[in-house]
Enzyme design. Structure first.
Site, mmCIF file in Angstrom:
data_model
loop_
_atom_site.group_PDB
_atom_site.id
_atom_site.type_symbol
_atom_site.label_atom_id
_atom_site.label_comp_id
_atom_site.label_asym_id
_atom_site.label_seq_id
_atom_site.Cartn_x
_atom_site.Cartn_y
_atom_site.Cartn_z
ATOM 1 N N HIS A 284 41.381 39.341 32.331
ATOM 2 C CA HIS A 284 42.293 39.868 33.544
ATOM 3 C C HIS A 284 41.331 39.612 34.861
ATOM 4 C CE1 HIS A 284 44.850 42.910 35.359
ATOM 5 N NE2 HIS A 284 43.685 43.022 36.426
ATOM 6 N N GLU A 285 39.997 40.018 35.050
ATOM 7 C CA GLU A 285 39.034 39.963 36.071
ATOM 8 C C GLU A 285 38.897 38.547 36.363
ATOM 9 O OE1 GLU A 285 39.318 42.660 37.726
ATOM 10 O OE2 GLU A 285 39.640 43.938 35.955
ATOM 11 N N GLY B 79 37.615 47.883 35.449
ATOM 12 C CA GLY B 79 37.243 46.531 35.743
ATOM 13 C C GLY B 79 37.463 46.286 37.207
ATOM 14 N N GLN C 175 39.131 41.442 44.656
ATOM 15 C CA GLN C 175 39.889 42.580 45.134
ATOM 16 C C GLN C 175 39.645 43.248 46.040
ATOM 17 O OE1 GLN C 175 39.864 43.614 40.899
ATOM 18 N NE2 GLN C 175 42.055 44.419 41.349
ATOM 19 N N HIS D 45 41.515 37.025 38.379
ATOM 20 C CA HIS D 45 41.401 37.367 40.012
ATOM 21 C C HIS D 45 40.321 36.416 40.607
ATOM 22 C CE1 HIS D 45 43.434 41.072 40.421
ATOM 23 N NE2 HIS D 45 42.717 41.759 39.446
ATOM 24 N N CYS E 28 46.878 47.280 37.097
ATOM 25 C CA CYS E 28 45.840 46.387 37.966
ATOM 26 C C CYS E 28 45.721 47.340 39.220
ATOM 27 C CB CYS E 28 46.336 45.077 38.462
ATOM 28 S SG CYS E 28 45.345 44.075 39.578
ATOM 29 N N LEU E 29 44.410 47.434 39.806
ATOM 30 C CA LEU E 29 44.049 48.286 40.863
ATOM 31 C C LEU E 29 44.718 47.772 42.099
ATOM 32 C CD1 LEU E 29 40.353 49.254 40.122
ATOM 33 C CD2 LEU E 29 42.479 50.882 39.683
#
Ligand SMILES: C[S@@+](CC[C@H](N)C(=O)[O-])C[C@H]1O[C@@H](n2cnc3c(N)ncnc32)[C@H](O)[C@@H]1O
Lengths: 179, 448
Positions: A133-134, A46, A51, A137, A91-92
């Protein structure tokens, strides 16, 4: 297509609240393609526009094993939440850090797809966690915000140290000597 | 969110297994495995895979003593994980409890539950019996030097004074050496650019464009890397372009070109060549030449072909310089490619020496009278090097050896009966280069 740079915690730009996407046009579709490329290369399941330092409400997801079920959510809204689930998340933007986070077990989402058409989707399990989660962001929120202050400080220090040292390159470290 | 990743121990063990059991090289199998690692685990994965293969023969001998009976063929995945576990205990700064824990978890992840207590027992037994096990490993050459027997024997026969130093150097970590693209700027200014980034480095007297970095870094962090300011190449390999002594207007042939390290160095040093033809037999390796040239802003005529059969690609015009960087045992670069120790067989050597002499014979007619053929290998075995040239000189009376001089350094490597041999690392003196061999052959003019 182009791979984009992913911002890393504690970059303040990750704290930006994204605005709605005004129109789903060719430029947005191009960005979606680039976001998928960036996400698959990471490798990730995702990625939110925040991000990659683009602050409109847009995210891409693919939780399939085969990486063949890309999903796009533009201006997503969570209509329903149900149950509680705890899962280990990463998380990226916070590389190498994993911790347990509680979220709704099942959700119902409404969003626009890449053609600007409205759709609704019910999700559970990993997909539900990933969408929540996304969306966080897009609101300037990170999964580490759910952890204790102390843990967050430790993560920040660890990442800053890792960044200073850099990561040696597979090929370079051993040299380019052909056999 | 990140995709679910595989642990560094699991991936390193898989790499080891693919090399040892399936005969694949690390450069073939590691990229796909690293892609499954979390970014932060990539360098650890790589360190573990290279490290286990560097010490494989020794670790394997120690593991045998820790197992009450050998593992079945189908359980080699467990065997490789145990080697990864032992390597961490012996060679890394990872705290022992963390090394054991992470390895046992990786064993659990295979789904073979019976192996979990075994892994715990083996790794703890090693910790208890460390002194004894290390002493036993030192008692036998194979485990002491972590090289296959046949290679130890061959090195001992070829280098009666130096074989131990060579074996020791092969197990050291290689230096990180850069080659500055002097078409874009001077070595001194690139040095300064590195220093400005906090990357300490030293120049090398033999290799004119070389800088040795104190600490390896990811290539993307090197200033101007993407734009071709610099490449990664050992100093020994950088001598090729210097020794070839190319001048403006010459036609030059690079007969075994991929991945183009030396091709691009020749072009960087000599902008006014009439032509540079780069031949490579393996189509899969050709894109690497193209990528390297493109990044460095250079161009050459690339031919996919067999250098030992020029009929199929040669236009009949002779070359003033030929570089023959022949396929070889790569026994000089074991410190960079420790998988060679597991992959190479004695039978390969017989094939390689035949290929090398075929290539030498096939290239000779393509050389113009008065021209130079530079023969190079990254081998330290005499049969691929001076003995090869000895036989060549017997077959070709019109060939004459020339002195090998680089920069203003007269004494580099070692003078051998024909050509010069560089021994790896400290075995070759304080220049710390890869093992390499060079011989320069001049074609006599008819009337001389
Ligand atoms: C030692 S490597 C060359 C390294 C290269 N010169 C460099 O500096 O980057 C040998 C190369 O020769 C190629 N090769 C092997 N046999 C060949 C042949 N008969 N004709 C042309 N190339 C050959 C191999 O595929 C390999 O890429």
């Amino acid at each position: 297509m182009a791979k984009l740079e992913i911002l890393h915690f504690p970059d303040p730009r990750l704290r930006t609240r994204a605005l709605p996407v005004p129109v789903v046009d060719a430029a947005i579709r191009q960005l979606i393609d680039d976001m998928f490329e960036t996400m698959y290369a990471a490798p990730g399941i995702g990625l939110a526009a925040t991000q990659i330092d683009f602050h409109q409400r847009l995210l891409v997801v693919d939780v399939s094993e085969e990486k063949d079920q890309p999903l796009v959510f533009i201006n997503p809204e969570i209509l329903l939440r149900d149950g509680v689930e705890e899962m280990e998340e990463g998380c990226l933007s916070v590389p190498g850090i994993y911790d347990k986070v509680q979220r709704a077990e099942r959700i119902k989402v409404r969003a626009l797809d890449r053609d600007g058409q409205t759709f609704e989707l019910e999700a559970d399990g990993l997909l539900a966690v990933c969408i929540q989660h996304e969306i966080d962001h897009l609101d300037g929120k990170l999964f580490v915000d759910y952890l204790s202050n102390l843990k967050r400080q430790r993560i920040r220090k660890k990442l800053e140290k890792a960044r200073r040292q850099g990561e040696p390159d597979p090929v370079a470290e051993h040299g380019e000597t052909a056999l | 969110m990140p995709a679910e990743t595989v642990s560094a121990r699991t991936l390193a063990a898989k790499a080891v297994q693919q090399v040892v059991q399936e005969g694949r090289s690390l450069s073939q199998c590691l990229p796909a495995l690293l892609a499954q690692a979390a970014p932060i685990d990539r360098s650890l994965t790589q360190e573990l895979a290279y490290g286990v293969l560097r010490w494989h023969a020794r670790l394997q001998q120690q593991l045998q003593q820790l197992l009450s009976h050998p593992l079945k063929a189908k359980d080699q995945d467990i065997g490789c994980l145990l080697l990864v576990g032992l390597y961490q205990l012996i060679h890394t700064a990872i705290p022992p409890h963390a090394a054991v824990h992470a390895t046992v978890e990786a064993v659990r992840a295979t789904g073979k539950r019976w192996a979990v207590p075994l892994a715990n027992a083996v790794l703890r037994a090693y910790q208890r019996r460390q002194t004894e096990l290390e002493a036993r490993a030192d008692a036998q050459p194979t485990s002491r030097y972590a090289h296959p027997d046949w290679l130890i024997e061959m090195l001992r026969a070829d280098w009666p004074q130096d074989w131990q130093a060579i074996l020791t150097a092969n197990n050291e970590r290689p230096p990180f050496v850069l080659r500055v693209n002097t078409r874009q700027g001077e070595v001194a200014s690139y040095r300064a650019a590195l220093q400005a980034e906090g990357m300490q480095n030293t120049t090398l007297s033999v290799a004119e464009q070389a800088l040795r970095l104190d600490q390896p870094v990811a290539v993307e962090r090197l200033p101007g890397f993407a734009d071709g300011a610099v490449s990664v190449q050992d100093a020994a390999a950088q001598l090729a372009a210097q020794l070839l002594d190319v001048h403006a207007g010459m036609r030059v042939l690079d007969a075994c070109a991929a991945p183009g390290g030396k091709t691009s160095h020749i072009l960087e040093r000599s902008p006014e060549l009439a032509e540079l033809v780069a031949v490579e037999i393996d189509p899969a390796r050709v894109p690497r030449i193209e990528q390297n040239l493109q990044r460095l802003g250079l161009s050459a005529q690339i031919i996919i072909g067999d250098a030992s059969r020029p009929d199929s690609w040669w236009d009949g015009r002779q070359f003033e310089r030929i570089l023959l960087d022949a396929p070889c045992s790569a026994t000089g670069v074991i410190r960079r490619h420790p998988d060679i120790k597991s992959l190479r067989r004695t039978a390969d050597l017989e094939d390689l020496t035949v290929t090398q002499s075929d290539l030498l014979d096939a290239m000779w007619p393509l050389l113009a009278p008065g021209g130079m053929l530079l023969y190079a290998t990254c081998s330290v075995l005499r049969r691929e090097n001076e003995q090869q040239i000895e036989r060549f000189l017997q077959r070709h009376p019109d060939a004459q050896e020339a002195e090998l001089r680089v920069a203003w350094v007269v004494d580099w490597g070692r003078q051998v009966s024909h050509g010069r041999q560089i021994l790896p690392g400290a075995a070759g003196g304080d220049m710390d280069m890869d093992g390499f061999y060079y011989a320069s052959l001049i074609k006599r003019c008819e009337d001389s």
